[in-house]
Write a protein that holds these residues in place. Structure first.
Motif, PDB file in Angstrom:
ATOM      1  N   SER A  38     -34.668 108.021   6.370  1.00 32.38           N
ATOM      2  CA  SER A  38     -35.252 108.201   7.732  1.00 32.38           C
ATOM      3  C   SER A  38     -34.334 106.868   8.776  1.00 32.38           C
ATOM      4  O   SER A  38     -33.638 106.396   7.613  1.00 32.38           O
ATOM      5  N   PRO A  39     -33.891 106.870   9.701  1.00 33.27           N
ATOM      6  CA  PRO A  39     -33.353 105.944  10.571  1.00 33.27           C
ATOM      7  C   PRO A  39     -32.830 104.397   9.571  1.00 33.27           C
ATOM      8  O   PRO A  39     -32.004 104.352   9.363  1.00 33.27           O
ATOM      9  N   TYR A  40     -34.683 104.008   9.587  1.00 30.67           N
ATOM     10  CA  TYR A  40     -34.233 103.098   8.977  1.00 30.67           C
ATOM     11  C   TYR A  40     -33.669 102.920   6.908  1.00 30.67           C
ATOM     12  O   TYR A  40     -33.573 101.875   6.933  1.00 30.67           O
ATOM     13  N   GLU A  41     -33.292 103.901   6.697  1.00 30.88           N
ATOM     14  CA  GLU A  41     -32.664 103.989   5.242  1.00 30.88           C
ATOM     15  C   GLU A  41     -31.585 104.436   5.464  1.00 30.88           C
ATOM     16  O   GLU A  41     -30.689 103.758   4.438  1.00 30.88           O
ATOM     17  N   VAL A  42     -30.857 104.556   6.624  1.00 24.38           N
ATOM     18  CA  VAL A  42     -29.536 105.415   6.585  1.00 24.38           C
ATOM     19  C   VAL A  42     -28.561 104.190   6.540  1.00 24.38           C
ATOM     20  O   VAL A  42     -27.239 104.473   6.099  1.00 24.38           O
ATOM     21  N   ALA A  43     -28.252 103.241   7.438  1.00 25.39           N
ATOM     22  CA  ALA A  43     -27.378 102.507   7.718  1.00 25.39           C
ATOM     23  C   ALA A  43     -26.450 101.606   5.950  1.00 25.39           C
ATOM     24  O   ALA A  43     -24.972 101.871   6.046  1.00 25.39           O
ATOM     25  N   ASP A  44     -27.759 101.550   5.338  1.00 25.93           N
ATOM     26  CA  ASP A  44     -27.011 102.118   3.562  1.00 25.93           C
ATOM     27  C   ASP A  44     -26.445 102.587   3.339  1.00 25.93           C
ATOM     28  O   ASP A  44     -24.478 102.618   2.632  1.00 25.93           O
ATOM     29  N   LEU A  45     -26.466 104.260   3.524  1.00 28.04           N
ATOM     30  CA  LEU A  45     -26.032 105.177   2.827  1.00 28.04           C
ATOM     31  C   LEU A  45     -24.709 105.038   3.592  1.00 28.04           C
ATOM     32  O   LEU A  45     -23.335 105.574   2.953  1.00 28.04           O
ATOM     33  N   LEU A  46     -24.788 105.394   4.972  1.00 25.34           N
ATOM     34  CA  LEU A  46     -23.055 105.023   5.829  1.00 25.34           C
ATOM     35  C   LEU A  46     -22.638 104.276   5.491  1.00 25.34           C
ATOM     36  O   LEU A  46     -21.193 104.893   5.026  1.00 25.34           O
TER      37      LEU A  46
ATOM     38  N   ALA B 252     -21.684 102.892   2.822  1.00 25.64           N
ATOM     39  CA  ALA B 252     -21.246 103.588   1.374  1.00 25.64           C
ATOM     40  C   ALA B 252     -20.645 104.615   1.260  1.00 25.64           C
ATOM     41  O   ALA B 252     -19.936 104.733   0.644  1.00 25.64           O
ATOM     42  N   GLY B 253     -20.700 105.630   2.957  1.00 23.02           N
ATOM     43  CA  GLY B 253     -19.426 106.472   2.676  1.00 23.02           C
ATOM     44  C   GLY B 253     -20.312 107.287   2.047  1.00 23.02           C
ATOM     45  O   GLY B 253     -19.375 108.481   1.837  1.00 23.02           O
ATOM     46  N   MET B 254     -21.899 107.562   2.195  1.00 19.47           N
ATOM     47  CA  MET B 254     -22.148 108.317   1.547  1.00 19.47           C
ATOM     48  C   MET B 254     -22.514 109.604   2.870  1.00 19.47           C
ATOM     49  O   MET B 254     -22.484 109.487   4.145  1.00 19.47           O
ATOM     50  N   THR B 255     -23.048 111.154   2.011  1.00 26.08           N
ATOM     51  CA  THR B 255     -23.399 111.602   3.052  1.00 26.08           C
ATOM     52  C   THR B 255     -24.632 112.379   2.294  1.00 26.08           C
ATOM     53  O   THR B 255     -25.397 112.056   1.508  1.00 26.08           O
ATOM     54  N   PRO B 256     -25.070 113.258   3.732  1.00 23.86           N
ATOM     55  CA  PRO B 256     -26.164 113.713   3.059  1.00 23.86           C
ATOM     56  C   PRO B 256     -25.939 114.731   2.341  1.00 23.86           C
ATOM     57  O   PRO B 256     -27.189 115.022   1.093  1.00 23.86           O
ATOM     58  N   LYS B 257     -25.531 115.233   1.771  1.00 28.58           N
ATOM     59  CA  LYS B 257     -25.677 116.395   0.772  1.00 28.58           C
ATOM     60  C   LYS B 257     -25.159 115.904  -0.578  1.00 28.58           C
ATOM     61  O   LYS B 257     -25.073 116.224  -1.497  1.00 28.58           O
ATOM     62  N   ASP B 258     -25.035 114.366  -0.682  1.00 28.25           N
ATOM     63  CA  ASP B 258     -24.781 113.107  -1.778  1.00 28.25           C
ATOM     64  C   ASP B 258     -26.153 112.867  -1.958  1.00 28.25           C
ATOM     65  O   ASP B 258     -26.149 113.483  -3.234  1.00 28.25           O
ATOM     66  N   ILE B 259     -26.730 112.915  -1.410  1.00 29.52           N
ATOM     67  CA  ILE B 259     -28.306 112.253  -1.583  1.00 29.52           C
ATOM     68  C   ILE B 259     -28.613 113.325  -2.237  1.00 29.52           C
ATOM     69  O   ILE B 259     -29.514 113.270  -3.308  1.00 29.52           O
TER      70      ILE B 259
ATOM     71  N   ALA C  78     -29.306 106.339  -6.529  1.00 35.18           N
ATOM     72  CA  ALA C  78     -27.762 107.685  -5.724  1.00 35.18           C
ATOM     73  C   ALA C  78     -27.213 106.161  -5.563  1.00 35.18           C
ATOM     74  O   ALA C  78     -25.633 105.842  -5.213  1.00 35.18           O
ATOM     75  N   LEU C  79     -27.879 105.792  -3.867  1.00 32.80           N
ATOM     76  CA  LEU C  79     -26.403 104.388  -3.523  1.00 32.80           C
ATOM     77  C   LEU C  79     -25.991 103.727  -4.369  1.00 32.80           C
ATOM     78  O   LEU C  79     -24.779 103.229  -4.635  1.00 32.80           O
TER      79      LEU C  79
ATOM     80  N   VAL D 297     -16.026 109.104  13.413  1.00 30.67           N
ATOM     81  CA  VAL D 297     -15.546 109.361  12.100  1.00 30.67           C
ATOM     82  C   VAL D 297     -16.110 109.639  11.257  1.00 30.67           C
ATOM     83  O   VAL D 297     -17.637 109.022  10.907  1.00 30.67           O
ATOM     84  N   PRO D 298     -16.942 110.639  10.160  1.00 27.95           N
ATOM     85  CA  PRO D 298     -17.678 111.178   8.817  1.00 27.95           C
ATOM     86  C   PRO D 298     -17.684 109.735   8.395  1.00 27.95           C
ATOM     87  O   PRO D 298     -16.348 109.085   8.247  1.00 27.95           O
ATOM     88  N   ALA D 299     -18.935 109.350   7.610  1.00 23.20           N
ATOM     89  CA  ALA D 299     -19.260 108.107   6.573  1.00 23.20           C
ATOM     90  C   ALA D 299     -17.892 107.967   5.694  1.00 23.20           C
ATOM     91  O   ALA D 299     -17.139 106.631   5.646  1.00 23.20           O
ATOM     92  N   ALA D 300     -17.763 109.423   5.242  1.00 19.98           N
ATOM     93  CA  ALA D 300     -16.681 109.244   3.854  1.00 19.98           C
ATOM     94  C   ALA D 300     -15.342 108.643   4.298  1.00 19.98           C
ATOM     95  O   ALA D 300     -15.007 107.867   3.657  1.00 19.98           O
TER      96      ALA D 300
END
Length: 274
Positions: A70-78, A80-87, A100-101, A146-149
Protein backbone atom coordinates in the motif's frame (compact mmCIF):
# COMPACT_ATOMS: atom_id res chain seq x y z
CA UNK A 1 -34.03 -27.31 15.66
CA UNK A 2 -34.34 -23.94 14.11
CA UNK A 3 -31.80 -23.06 11.51
CA UNK A 4 -31.14 -19.48 10.75
CA UNK A 5 -30.43 -18.40 7.27
CA UNK A 6 -27.47 -16.09 6.82
CA UNK A 7 -28.35 -12.55 5.86
CA UNK A 8 -28.05 -11.83 2.18
CA UNK A 9 -24.65 -10.51 1.21
CA UNK A 10 -24.59 -6.84 0.49
CA UNK A 11 -23.15 -6.01 -2.90
CA UNK A 12 -19.74 -4.38 -2.65
CA UNK A 13 -19.60 -0.72 -3.48
CA UNK A 14 -18.66 -0.27 -7.11
CA UNK A 15 -15.25 1.28 -7.68
CA UNK A 16 -15.63 4.88 -8.64
CA UNK A 17 -14.10 5.84 -11.97
CA UNK A 18 -11.36 8.46 -12.15
CA UNK A 19 -12.38 12.08 -12.15
CA UNK A 20 -12.54 14.05 -15.37
CA UNK A 21 -9.35 15.40 -16.85
CA UNK A 22 -10.08 19.03 -15.98
CA UNK A 23 -10.40 18.08 -12.31
CA UNK A 24 -6.92 16.58 -12.38
CA UNK A 25 -5.38 19.62 -14.03
CA UNK A 26 -7.17 21.90 -11.57
CA UNK A 27 -5.62 19.79 -8.82
CA UNK A 28 -2.15 20.52 -10.22
CA UNK A 29 -1.44 17.60 -12.54
CA UNK A 30 -0.10 18.19 -16.03
CA UNK A 31 -2.35 16.91 -18.81
CA UNK A 32 0.06 14.14 -19.77
CA UNK A 33 0.57 12.91 -16.22
CA UNK A 34 -3.15 13.13 -15.46
CA UNK A 35 -3.95 10.98 -18.49
CA UNK A 36 -1.48 8.35 -17.29
CA UNK A 37 -3.06 8.16 -13.83
CA UNK A 38 -6.54 8.10 -15.34
CA UNK A 39 -5.48 5.39 -17.76
CA UNK A 40 -4.46 3.19 -14.83
CA UNK A 41 -7.81 3.71 -13.12
CA UNK A 42 -6.69 5.92 -10.22
CA UNK A 43 -8.71 8.64 -8.60
CA UNK A 44 -7.03 11.87 -7.52
CA UNK A 45 -6.98 10.99 -3.81
CA UNK A 46 -5.29 7.65 -4.50
CA UNK A 47 -2.72 9.27 -6.78
CA UNK A 48 -1.99 11.82 -4.07
CA UNK A 49 -1.43 9.03 -1.54
CA UNK A 50 1.14 7.33 -3.75
CA UNK A 51 2.88 10.60 -4.62
CA UNK A 52 2.99 11.69 -0.98
CA UNK A 53 4.83 8.47 -0.16
CA UNK A 54 7.40 8.66 -2.97
CA UNK A 55 5.76 6.96 -5.97
CA UNK A 56 5.31 9.51 -8.73
CA UNK A 57 4.50 7.33 -11.73
CA UNK A 58 1.17 5.48 -12.03
CA UNK A 59 2.90 2.50 -13.62
CA UNK A 60 5.05 2.12 -10.52
CA UNK A 61 2.01 2.48 -8.27
CA UNK A 62 0.32 -0.37 -10.13
CA UNK A 63 3.44 -2.53 -9.74
CA UNK A 64 3.52 -1.90 -5.99
CA UNK A 65 -0.19 -2.67 -5.72
CA UNK A 66 0.29 -5.93 -7.58
CA UNK A 67 3.08 -6.77 -5.12
CA UNK A 68 0.60 -6.28 -2.27
CA UNK A 69 2.08 -3.01 -0.98
CA UNK A 70 0.00 0.00 0.00
CA UNK A 71 1.08 3.64 -0.21
CA UNK A 72 1.60 3.63 3.55
CA UNK A 73 4.10 0.76 3.37
CA UNK A 74 6.09 1.84 0.35
CA UNK A 75 8.26 4.68 1.71
CA UNK A 76 10.66 2.48 3.71
CA UNK A 77 10.96 0.03 0.82
CA UNK A 78 11.82 2.84 -1.58
CA UNK A 79 14.41 4.28 0.77
CA UNK A 80 16.04 0.86 0.96
CA UNK A 81 16.21 0.75 -2.84
CA UNK A 82 13.77 -2.14 -3.13
CA UNK A 83 11.46 -2.77 -6.07
CA UNK A 84 8.09 -4.54 -6.38
CA UNK A 85 9.91 -7.51 -7.94
CA UNK A 86 12.09 -7.74 -4.82
CA UNK A 87 9.02 -7.92 -2.59
CA UNK A 88 7.39 -10.58 -4.75
CA UNK A 89 10.59 -12.63 -4.76
CA UNK A 90 10.99 -12.45 -0.98
CA UNK A 91 7.31 -13.25 -0.43
CA UNK A 92 7.55 -16.33 -2.65
CA UNK A 93 10.33 -17.52 -0.35
CA UNK A 94 8.16 -17.06 2.74
CA UNK A 95 9.10 -13.58 3.98
CA UNK A 96 6.74 -10.75 4.78
CA UNK A 97 7.58 -7.26 3.47
CA UNK A 98 8.96 -6.07 6.86
CA UNK A 99 11.17 -9.17 7.08
CA UNK A 100 12.29 -8.69 3.49
CA UNK A 101 13.12 -5.05 4.20
CA UNK A 102 15.22 -5.89 7.26
CA UNK A 103 17.17 -8.57 5.40
CA UNK A 104 17.64 -6.40 2.32
CA UNK A 105 19.11 -3.60 4.43
CA UNK A 106 21.55 -6.09 5.95
CA UNK A 107 22.68 -7.01 2.45
CA UNK A 108 21.17 -10.49 2.39
CA UNK A 109 20.09 -12.08 -0.87
CA UNK A 110 16.69 -13.78 -1.20
CA UNK A 111 16.88 -17.44 -0.27
CA UNK A 112 14.36 -19.98 1.02
CA UNK A 113 13.43 -19.63 4.66
CA UNK A 114 14.98 -22.29 6.88
CA UNK A 115 12.51 -22.57 9.72
CA UNK A 116 14.72 -24.32 12.26
CA UNK A 117 17.42 -21.70 11.73
CA UNK A 118 14.85 -18.95 12.15
CA UNK A 119 13.70 -20.50 15.40
CA UNK A 120 17.11 -20.67 17.06
CA UNK A 121 18.88 -17.66 15.60
CA UNK A 122 18.76 -14.09 16.82
CA UNK A 123 18.17 -11.17 14.49
CA UNK A 124 19.14 -7.63 15.27
CA UNK A 125 16.74 -5.04 14.00
CA UNK A 126 18.14 -3.06 11.10
CA UNK A 127 17.23 0.60 10.75
CA UNK A 128 14.75 1.13 7.92
CA UNK A 129 14.91 4.91 7.96
CA UNK A 130 17.59 6.94 6.24
CA UNK A 131 19.04 9.95 8.04
CA UNK A 132 16.98 13.10 7.29
CA UNK A 133 19.41 14.57 4.74
CA UNK A 134 19.75 11.26 2.89
CA UNK A 135 15.99 10.73 2.98
CA UNK A 136 15.48 14.18 1.45
CA UNK A 137 17.98 13.38 -1.31
CA UNK A 138 16.24 10.07 -1.94
CA UNK A 139 12.94 11.90 -2.30
CA UNK A 140 14.45 14.29 -4.85
CA UNK A 141 15.77 11.39 -6.93
CA UNK A 142 12.51 9.47 -6.81
CA UNK A 143 10.53 12.56 -7.74
CA UNK A 144 12.83 13.04 -10.73
CA UNK A 145 11.88 9.56 -11.95
CA UNK A 146 15.06 7.74 -10.91
CA UNK A 147 14.34 4.07 -10.02
CA UNK A 148 14.60 3.34 -6.32
CA UNK A 149 17.52 0.91 -6.62
CA UNK A 150 19.59 3.35 -8.69
CA UNK A 151 18.69 6.22 -6.36
CA UNK A 152 19.81 4.24 -3.32
CA UNK A 153 23.20 3.58 -4.97
CA UNK A 154 23.79 7.32 -5.27
CA UNK A 155 22.63 7.95 -1.69
CA UNK A 156 24.88 5.20 -0.33
CA UNK A 157 27.90 6.72 -2.10
CA UNK A 158 27.33 10.14 -0.56
CA UNK A 159 25.66 12.03 -3.41
CA UNK A 160 23.20 14.84 -2.73
CA UNK A 161 19.83 14.60 -4.45
CA UNK A 162 19.99 17.59 -6.80
CA UNK A 163 23.60 16.88 -7.78
CA UNK A 164 22.87 13.21 -8.41
CA UNK A 165 19.77 13.61 -10.60
CA UNK A 166 21.42 14.29 -14.00
CA UNK A 167 23.96 11.51 -13.46
CA UNK A 168 21.35 9.01 -12.29
CA UNK A 169 19.06 9.86 -15.21
CA UNK A 170 22.02 9.34 -17.55
CA UNK A 171 22.49 5.84 -16.04
CA UNK A 172 26.08 6.58 -15.02
CA UNK A 173 27.44 4.50 -12.14
CA UNK A 174 27.80 6.79 -9.09
CA UNK A 175 31.49 5.99 -8.64
CA UNK A 176 32.22 6.69 -12.30
CA UNK A 177 30.07 9.81 -12.07
CA UNK A 178 32.15 11.12 -9.17
CA UNK A 179 35.34 10.80 -11.24
CA UNK A 180 33.75 12.40 -14.30
CA UNK A 181 32.54 15.29 -12.16
CA UNK A 182 36.01 15.85 -10.72
CA UNK A 183 37.33 16.05 -14.28
CA UNK A 184 34.67 18.61 -15.23
CA UNK A 185 32.94 16.23 -17.64
CA UNK A 186 29.18 16.69 -17.91
CA UNK A 187 26.62 13.84 -17.76
CA UNK A 188 25.82 14.03 -21.47
CA UNK A 189 29.51 13.85 -22.37
CA UNK A 190 30.00 10.99 -19.92
CA UNK A 191 27.18 9.07 -21.59
CA UNK A 192 28.81 9.44 -25.01
CA UNK A 193 32.17 8.42 -23.58
CA UNK A 194 30.67 5.33 -21.95
CA UNK A 195 28.96 4.32 -25.20
CA UNK A 196 32.29 4.70 -26.99
CA UNK A 197 33.89 2.29 -24.51
CA UNK A 198 35.67 4.78 -22.27
CA UNK A 199 36.13 4.33 -18.55
CA UNK A 200 36.33 7.26 -16.12
CA UNK A 201 39.25 5.87 -14.14
CA UNK A 202 41.21 5.08 -17.30
CA UNK A 203 40.62 8.61 -18.56
CA UNK A 204 41.80 10.00 -15.22
CA UNK A 205 44.94 7.88 -15.28
CA UNK A 206 45.95 8.48 -18.91
CA UNK A 207 45.43 12.24 -18.80
CA UNK A 208 47.21 12.70 -15.51
CA UNK A 209 50.04 10.47 -16.71
CA UNK A 210 50.16 12.68 -19.80
CA UNK A 211 50.79 15.72 -17.62
CA UNK A 212 47.47 17.47 -18.28
CA UNK A 213 46.05 19.31 -15.25
CA UNK A 214 42.77 17.91 -13.96
CA UNK A 215 40.97 21.19 -14.59
CA UNK A 216 41.87 21.08 -18.29
CA UNK A 217 40.99 17.46 -19.08
CA UNK A 218 37.33 18.05 -19.97
CA UNK A 219 38.13 20.85 -22.44
CA UNK A 220 40.90 18.97 -24.27
CA UNK A 221 39.01 15.68 -24.29
CA UNK A 222 35.78 17.30 -25.43
CA UNK A 223 37.63 19.05 -28.25
CA UNK A 224 38.83 15.70 -29.60
CA UNK A 225 42.44 15.72 -28.39
CA UNK A 226 44.33 12.74 -27.02
CA UNK A 227 46.56 13.34 -23.98
CA UNK A 228 49.67 13.39 -26.18
CA UNK A 229 48.07 15.83 -28.62
CA UNK A 230 46.93 18.07 -25.79
CA UNK A 231 50.42 18.09 -24.30
CA UNK A 232 51.91 18.97 -27.69
CA UNK A 233 49.31 21.69 -28.28
CA UNK A 234 50.07 23.24 -24.91
CA UNK A 235 53.77 23.48 -25.79
CA UNK A 236 53.00 25.17 -29.12
CA UNK A 237 50.77 27.85 -27.67
CA UNK A 238 47.27 26.40 -28.03
CA UNK A 239 45.39 27.36 -24.89
CA UNK A 240 42.83 25.42 -22.95
CA UNK A 241 40.43 28.29 -23.65
CA UNK A 242 40.70 27.54 -27.37
CA UNK A 243 40.10 23.87 -26.65
CA UNK A 244 37.04 24.85 -24.60
CA UNK A 245 35.63 26.71 -27.61
CA UNK A 246 36.08 23.60 -29.75
CA UNK A 247 34.44 21.56 -27.01
CA UNK A 248 31.43 23.89 -26.97
CA UNK A 249 31.15 23.52 -30.75
CA UNK A 250 31.08 19.75 -30.44
CA UNK A 251 34.79 19.03 -30.70
CA UNK A 252 37.11 18.66 -33.67
CA UNK A 253 35.92 15.09 -34.13
CA UNK A 254 32.98 13.08 -32.86
CA UNK A 255 33.38 11.03 -29.72
CA UNK A 256 33.22 7.45 -30.84
CA UNK A 257 34.16 8.46 -34.41
CA UNK A 258 37.41 10.02 -35.59
CA UNK A 259 39.63 12.40 -33.75
CA UNK A 260 41.45 15.39 -35.18
CA UNK A 261 44.13 13.21 -36.79
CA UNK A 262 41.53 11.04 -38.51
CA UNK A 263 42.37 7.98 -36.44
CA UNK A 264 39.71 5.76 -34.95
CA UNK A 265 38.69 5.72 -31.32
CA UNK A 266 40.32 2.32 -30.97
CA UNK A 267 43.66 4.08 -31.53
CA UNK A 268 42.96 6.58 -28.77
CA UNK A 269 44.94 5.99 -25.56
CA UNK A 270 41.97 7.23 -23.49
CA UNK A 271 40.18 3.98 -24.24
CA UNK A 272 41.05 1.09 -21.93
CA UNK A 273 42.77 -1.84 -23.56
CA UNK A 274 40.55 -4.88 -23.99
Amino acid sequence: MVTSTPPPQQPSSPKLPPERLHQWTTHGFSVGLARRWIGKGFRIAAADQWRNHGVYAPEEAVAWQEAGISPYEVADLLQAGMTPKDIVHWRELGYSPPEALARHIKGEKPQPRIWWKELFSRHEAAPSQLPPAAAASMQVLLQAGVPAAAARMFIDTGWQGVDAVPWAKASINPTQAAVYRELGIQPGEATRLAKAGYDALSILRTWWDGGIPRTEVAAWLGAGFTPAEAAQARTTGTSVEQAAVLRALGGVGKLGGKNRRGTNVSDNPNKPKS
